[in-house]
Design a protein around this motif. Structure first.
Motif, PDB file in Angstrom:
ATOM      1  N   ASP A   1       0.822  -1.199   0.000  1.00 12.44           N
ATOM      2  CA  ASP A   1       0.000   0.000   0.000  1.00 12.44           C
ATOM      3  C   ASP A   1       0.858   1.251   0.000  1.00 12.44           C
ATOM      4  N   GLU A   2       0.229   2.368  -0.370  1.00 15.15           N
ATOM      5  CA  GLU A   2       0.905   3.649  -0.240  1.00 15.15           C
ATOM      6  C   GLU A   2       1.175   3.904   1.237  1.00 15.15           C
ATOM      7  N   PRO A   3       2.333   4.488   1.562  1.00 14.12           N
ATOM      8  CA  PRO A   3       2.765   4.588   2.961  1.00 14.12           C
ATOM      9  C   PRO A   3       2.133   5.735   3.750  1.00 14.12           C
ATOM     10  N   PHE A   4       1.004   5.434   4.354  1.00 13.84           N
ATOM     11  CA  PHE A   4       0.352   6.383   5.253  1.00 13.84           C
ATOM     12  C   PHE A   4      -0.066   5.638   6.511  1.00 13.84           C
ATOM     13  N   GLY A   5       0.085   6.305   7.656  1.00 12.31           N
ATOM     14  CA  GLY A   5      -0.355   5.734   8.925  1.00 12.31           C
ATOM     15  C   GLY A   5      -0.867   6.827   9.835  1.00 12.31           C
ATOM     16  N   SER A   6      -1.855   6.478  10.675  1.00 16.95           N
ATOM     17  CA  SER A   6      -2.481   7.468  11.554  1.00 16.95           C
ATOM     18  C   SER A   6      -2.828   6.853  12.903  1.00 16.95           C
ATOM     19  N   VAL A   7      -2.821   7.708  13.923  1.00 20.59           N
ATOM     20  CA  VAL A   7      -3.135   7.296  15.291  1.00 20.59           C
ATOM     21  C   VAL A   7      -4.126   8.293  15.883  1.00 20.59           C
ATOM     22  N   LEU A   8      -5.191   7.770  16.503  1.00 23.54           N
ATOM     23  CA  LEU A   8      -6.189   8.585  17.181  1.00 23.54           C
ATOM     24  C   LEU A   8      -5.906   8.531  18.675  1.00 23.54           C
ATOM     25  N   VAL A   9      -5.733   9.698  19.282  1.00 24.40           N
ATOM     26  CA  VAL A   9      -5.345   9.779  20.702  1.00 24.40           C
ATOM     27  C   VAL A   9      -6.380  10.610  21.457  1.00 24.40           C
ATOM     28  N   GLY A  10      -6.819  10.077  22.595  1.00 26.54           N
ATOM     29  CA  GLY A  10      -7.789  10.773  23.426  1.00 26.54           C
ATOM     30  C   GLY A  10      -7.170  11.937  24.179  1.00 26.54           C
ATOM     31  N   ALA A  11      -8.033  12.716  24.816  1.00 22.96           N
ATOM     32  CA  ALA A  11      -7.595  13.908  25.546  1.00 22.96           C
ATOM     33  C   ALA A  11      -6.587  13.585  26.641  1.00 22.96           C
ATOM     34  N   ASP A  12      -6.665  12.380  27.202  1.00 20.18           N
ATOM     35  CA  ASP A  12      -5.753  11.986  28.284  1.00 20.18           C
ATOM     36  C   ASP A  12      -4.453  11.371  27.773  1.00 20.18           C
ATOM     37  N   GLY A  13      -4.266  11.332  26.441  1.00 14.66           N
ATOM     38  CA  GLY A  13      -3.041  10.781  25.858  1.00 14.66           C
ATOM     39  C   GLY A  13      -3.125   9.302  25.530  1.00 14.66           C
ATOM     40  N   THR A  14      -4.272   8.675  25.777  1.00 10.72           N
ATOM     41  CA  THR A  14      -4.447   7.260  25.486  1.00 10.72           C
ATOM     42  C   THR A  14      -4.664   7.047  23.988  1.00 10.72           C
ATOM     43  N   VAL A  15      -3.961   6.079  23.434  1.00 13.50           N
ATOM     44  CA  VAL A  15      -4.185   5.715  22.040  1.00 13.50           C
ATOM     45  C   VAL A  15      -5.514   4.971  21.970  1.00 13.50           C
ATOM     46  N   LEU A  16      -6.432   5.508  21.182  1.00 17.10           N
ATOM     47  CA  LEU A  16      -7.772   4.939  21.061  1.00 17.10           C
ATOM     48  C   LEU A  16      -7.890   3.996  19.872  1.00 17.10           C
ATOM     49  N   ALA A  17      -7.225   4.319  18.780  1.00 17.11           N
ATOM     50  CA  ALA A  17      -7.272   3.504  17.564  1.00 17.11           C
ATOM     51  C   ALA A  17      -6.124   3.932  16.661  1.00 17.11           C
ATOM     52  N   GLU A  18      -5.768   3.052  15.757  1.00 14.53           N
ATOM     53  CA  GLU A  18      -4.733   3.363  14.775  1.00 14.53           C
ATOM     54  C   GLU A  18      -5.016   2.565  13.518  1.00 14.53           C
ATOM     55  N   ASP A  19      -4.478   3.031  12.411  1.00 13.60           N
ATOM     56  CA  ASP A  19      -4.669   2.312  11.158  1.00 13.60           C
ATOM     57  C   ASP A  19      -3.595   2.747  10.170  1.00 13.60           C
ATOM     58  N   ARG A  20      -3.528   1.997   9.076  1.00 13.82           N
ATOM     59  CA  ARG A  20      -2.612   2.290   7.981  1.00 13.82           C
ATOM     60  C   ARG A  20      -3.396   2.266   6.689  1.00 13.82           C
ATOM     61  N   ASN A  21      -2.788   2.759   5.637  1.00 17.84           N
ATOM     62  CA  ASN A  21      -3.427   2.771   4.331  1.00 17.84           C
ATOM     63  C   ASN A  21      -3.752   1.347   3.899  1.00 17.84           C
ATOM     64  N   ARG A  22      -4.911   1.169   3.274  1.00 17.81           N
ATOM     65  CA  ARG A  22      -5.346  -0.153   2.805  1.00 17.81           C
ATOM     66  C   ARG A  22      -5.992  -0.052   1.424  1.00 17.81           C
ATOM     67  N   VAL A  23      -5.427   0.762   0.555  1.00 17.22           N
ATOM     68  CA  VAL A  23      -6.031   1.011  -0.759  1.00 17.22           C
ATOM     69  C   VAL A  23      -5.608   0.015  -1.834  1.00 17.22           C
ATOM     70  N   ALA A  24      -4.618  -0.816  -1.567  1.00 22.70           N
ATOM     71  CA  ALA A  24      -4.087  -1.716  -2.596  1.00 22.70           C
ATOM     72  C   ALA A  24      -5.142  -2.676  -3.135  1.00 22.70           C
ATOM     73  N   GLY A  25      -6.169  -2.952  -2.365  1.00 25.83           N
ATOM     74  CA  GLY A  25      -7.235  -3.850  -2.816  1.00 25.83           C
ATOM     75  C   GLY A  25      -8.188  -3.214  -3.807  1.00 25.83           C
ATOM     76  N   GLY A  26      -8.011  -1.922  -4.095  1.00 29.75           N
ATOM     77  CA  GLY A  26      -8.837  -1.259  -5.089  1.00 29.75           C
ATOM     78  C   GLY A  26      -9.810  -0.237  -4.524  1.00 29.75           C
ATOM     79  N   ASP A  27     -10.074  -0.263  -3.215  1.00 27.42           N
ATOM     80  CA  ASP A  27     -10.963   0.724  -2.598  1.00 27.42           C
ATOM     81  C   ASP A  27     -10.112   1.894  -2.130  1.00 27.42           C
ATOM     82  N   HIS A  28     -10.115   2.966  -2.908  1.00 31.61           N
ATOM     83  CA  HIS A  28      -9.249   4.098  -2.618  1.00 31.61           C
ATOM     84  C   HIS A  28      -9.806   5.031  -1.547  1.00 31.61           C
ATOM     85  N   THR A  29     -10.879   4.614  -0.876  1.00 28.17           N
ATOM     86  CA  THR A  29     -11.359   5.365   0.287  1.00 28.17           C
ATOM     87  C   THR A  29     -10.797   4.786   1.583  1.00 28.17           C
TER      88      THR A  29
END
Length: 160
Positions: A25-53
Motif C-alpha cells: 500500500d501507499e505509505p500512510f499511517g495514523s493514530v487517534l489519541v484521546g484527551a488523556d493521551g491514550t491511544v484509542l485507535a490506529e490504522d494504515r493505508n489499505r487502498v491496494a485492494g482497489g478501494d481508494h477510500t
C-alpha cells in the motif's frame, strides 16, 4: 507547536506507514489519541485492494463516530504521517474530531510525487484548512519529514 511527548505518536504513524508499504500500500499511517493521551485507535493505508477510500484518517473518523461521544471526539487528536486529503479532512470535520498533527504536508507530498513522475491523483491536494477551516491543524513536523519522504520514494520506485 508539537510537544516532545507527541513525537511518539508521530513515530508510530511512520511505523504504520512502513507497514502499509510492506503490504503493498501507499505509505500512510495514523493514530487517534484521546484527551488523556491514550491511544484509542490506529490504522494504515489499505487502498491496494482497489478501494481508494481506505485511508487511515477516514477509517479513524468512522471509528470515532461509532465509538466516541461528541465531546470525546472534539477532545481527540489525530496524528498522521501525511496531511489529510480532502476526503479525509471532510470526514474528520463532519464527525467533529479535534486537532490534526501531520508530519508531511499535502504540498510536500505533491512536490515529491511530481519529482518521481507519479501519475496525477484524481482529486486535487488541498490543505486541511481549505476543506475544514474550523479544525486545528499543526504540521509539518520537520524532525520526521525525511523518513516519510523516503517511504514514498520507496513506494514509487517499486510501482514505477
Amino acid at each position: 507547536m508539537v510537544k516532545d511527548d507527541e513525537l511518539r505518536h508521530l513515530r508510530r504513524c511512520v511505523e504504520l506507514a512502513a507497514e502499509a508499504l510492506q503490504a503493498g500500500d501507499e505509505p500512510f499511517g495514523s493514530v487517534l489519541v484521546g484527551a488523556d493521551g491514550t491511544v484509542l485507535a490506529e490504522d494504515r493505508n489499505r487502498v491496494a485492494g482497489g478501494d481508494h477510500t481506505r485511508h487511515p484518517e477516514f477509517e479513524l473518523a468512522r471509528w470515532s463516530a461509532a465509538h466516541l461521544t461528541p465531546g470525546e471526539r472534539a477532545a481527540a487528536t489525530v496524528y498522521t504521517s501525511g496531511e489529510h486529503c480532502p476526503m479525509c479532512a471532510a470526514a474528520h470535520a463532519w464527525v467533529g474530531l479535534g486537532r490534526i498533527v501531520y508530519i508531511a504536508s499535502s504540498a510536500q507530498l505533491t512536490a515529491w510525487l511530481d519529482e518521481l513522475g507519479a501519475p496525477q491523483a484524481p482529486v486535487r491536494a488541498l490543505a486541511v484548512r481549505e476543506v475544514a477551516p474550523g479544525v486545528a491543524v499543526e504540521g509539518p513536523v520537520p524532525q520526521l519529514v525525511a523518513e516519510v519522504r523516503a517511504l514514498h520514494h520507496r513506494f514509487r520506485t517499486r510501482h514505477a
